[in-house]
Design a protein around this motif. Structure first.
Motif, PDB file in Angstrom:
ATOM      1  N   LYS A  51      54.655 -83.971 -52.209  1.00  0.00           N
ATOM      2  CA  LYS A  51      53.636 -84.925 -51.744  1.00  0.00           C
ATOM      3  C   LYS A  51      52.202 -84.511 -52.080  1.00  0.00           C
ATOM      4  CE  LYS A  51      52.864 -87.764 -47.625  1.00  0.00           C
ATOM      5  NZ  LYS A  51      51.547 -87.594 -47.070  1.00  0.00           N
ATOM      6  N   SER A  52      51.822 -83.273 -51.758  1.00  0.00           N
ATOM      7  CA  SER A  52      50.413 -82.907 -51.929  1.00  0.00           C
ATOM      8  C   SER A  52      50.036 -82.826 -53.407  1.00  0.00           C
ATOM      9  CB  SER A  52      50.109 -81.586 -51.220  1.00  0.00           C
ATOM     10  OG  SER A  52      50.906 -80.580 -51.770  1.00  0.00           O
ATOM     11  N   TYR A  53      50.959 -82.394 -54.251  1.00  0.00           N
ATOM     12  CA  TYR A  53      50.668 -82.371 -55.696  1.00  0.00           C
ATOM     13  C   TYR A  53      50.409 -83.795 -56.189  1.00  0.00           C
ATOM     14  CZ  TYR A  53      52.767 -77.675 -55.703  1.00  0.00           C
ATOM     15  OH  TYR A  53      53.057 -76.357 -55.468  1.00  0.00           O
ATOM     16  N   GLU A  55      49.473 -86.444 -54.514  1.00  0.00           N
ATOM     17  CA  GLU A  55      48.241 -87.043 -53.984  1.00  0.00           C
ATOM     18  C   GLU A  55      47.005 -86.556 -54.718  1.00  0.00           C
ATOM     19  OE1 GLU A  55      49.674 -87.940 -49.411  1.00  0.00           O
ATOM     20  OE2 GLU A  55      48.585 -86.082 -49.840  1.00  0.00           O
ATOM     21  N   SER A  56      47.059 -85.309 -55.226  1.00  0.00           N
ATOM     22  CA  SER A  56      45.864 -84.783 -55.895  1.00  0.00           C
ATOM     23  C   SER A  56      45.874 -85.043 -57.396  1.00  0.00           C
ATOM     24  CB  SER A  56      45.745 -83.281 -55.624  1.00  0.00           C
ATOM     25  OG  SER A  56      46.807 -82.623 -56.262  1.00  0.00           O
ATOM     26  N   ASP A 157      48.295 -93.095 -55.298  1.00  0.00           N
ATOM     27  CA  ASP A 157      47.577 -92.257 -56.266  1.00  0.00           C
ATOM     28  C   ASP A 157      46.949 -93.084 -57.396  1.00  0.00           C
ATOM     29  OD1 ASP A 157      49.983 -92.912 -57.480  1.00  0.00           O
ATOM     30  OD2 ASP A 157      50.355 -90.918 -58.302  1.00  0.00           O
ATOM     31  N   THR A 162      41.767 -90.288 -58.376  1.00  0.00           N
ATOM     32  CA  THR A 162      43.050 -89.640 -58.674  1.00  0.00           C
ATOM     33  C   THR A 162      43.489 -89.926 -60.104  1.00  0.00           C
ATOM     34  OG1 THR A 162      43.587 -89.932 -56.360  1.00  0.00           O
ATOM     35  CG2 THR A 162      45.377 -89.213 -57.765  1.00  0.00           C
TER      36      THR A 162
END
Ligand code: AMP
Length: 210
Positions: A51-53, A55-56, A157, A162
């Motif tokens: 998830k965090s990868y 989103e960024s 994203d 992003t």
């Protein structure tokens, strides 16, 4: 029959073209992005890690991706090859794939960066059927989605900030993958700007599908 790779930057039209040509090539679409989004939505361990990868705008670690691809290729519908969309995105992923699958062709859909931001920030998908639309380039027909039950979703994203991060990830880590397949004589470069039907026809011609 081996597998096909649809390669290109985010917003090149890989998902749109995969849907348009898969009934002609007979291979199921295997999108690591779709698989990861499903894992995030379901809250699985892979989803929680990814998830965090996502989103960024960074890439999910290679070992996670290679594991989900290895699993997917054991399913019966993958026996005669698949159409990869959004995979491989790094040289280690391409090398792992070389060891477990036969690649017949790599279609690189080329679109300049300037065009990509506008494309991605306007795109949306019909949730029940997965068809991709765009506010300007490919609007929902007045009669609605062909599947008959249109529900609009936009990706978290797909914001401008992003998208720019995803583009720099692409240039740094993913574009060398094109050279990997070019050296193997498998790369076909297709101009991804212009009429969607003409691009599908150019891809089918490169694949030798009548
Ligand atoms: P996509 O739908 O292909 O644009 O993928 C959305 C996001 O999922 C990417 O920005 C990455 O964070 C992650 N992702 C999808 N495919 C891969 C891959 N092959 N390797 C690493 N990360 C991936």
């Amino acid at each position: 029959m081996g597998s096909i790779i649809l390669f290109g930057p985010p917003g090149a039209g890989k998902g749109t073209q995969a849907q348009r040509i898969l009934d002609r090539t007979g291979q199921p679409q295997v999108s690591t992005g779709d698989m990861l989004r499903a894992a995030v939505a379901a809250g699985t361990p892979v989803g929680m890690e990814a998830k965090s990868y996502m989103e960024s705008g960074a890439l999910v670690p290679d070992e996670v991706i290679v594991r989900i691809i290895e699993e997917r290729l054991t399913e019966p519908d993958a026996a005669n090859g698949v159409m990869f969309d959004g995979f491989p995105r790094t040289i280690p992923q391409a090398e792992a794939l070389d060891a477990i699958a036969t690649i017949d062709a790599v279609i690189a859909i080329e679109v300049p960066d300037d065009e990509i931001v506008g494309r991605i920030t306007g795109r949306y998908t019909c949730k029940p059927c997965g068809r991709v639309f765009h506010d300007v380039h490919l609007p929902l027909p007045p009669s609605g989605c062909p599947c008959g039950t249109f529900v609009e979703v936009r990706r978290a994203d797909d914001s401008e900030a992003t998208v720019r991060a995803r583009l720099s990830t692409y240039h740094e880590q993913t574009s060398p993958v094109a050279e990997h397949y070019d050296r193997a004589g498998l790369l076909h470069r297709i101009d991804g700007v212009g009429d969607v039907d003409q691009i599908s026809n150019a891809i089918l011609a490169a694949l030798g599908v009548e």
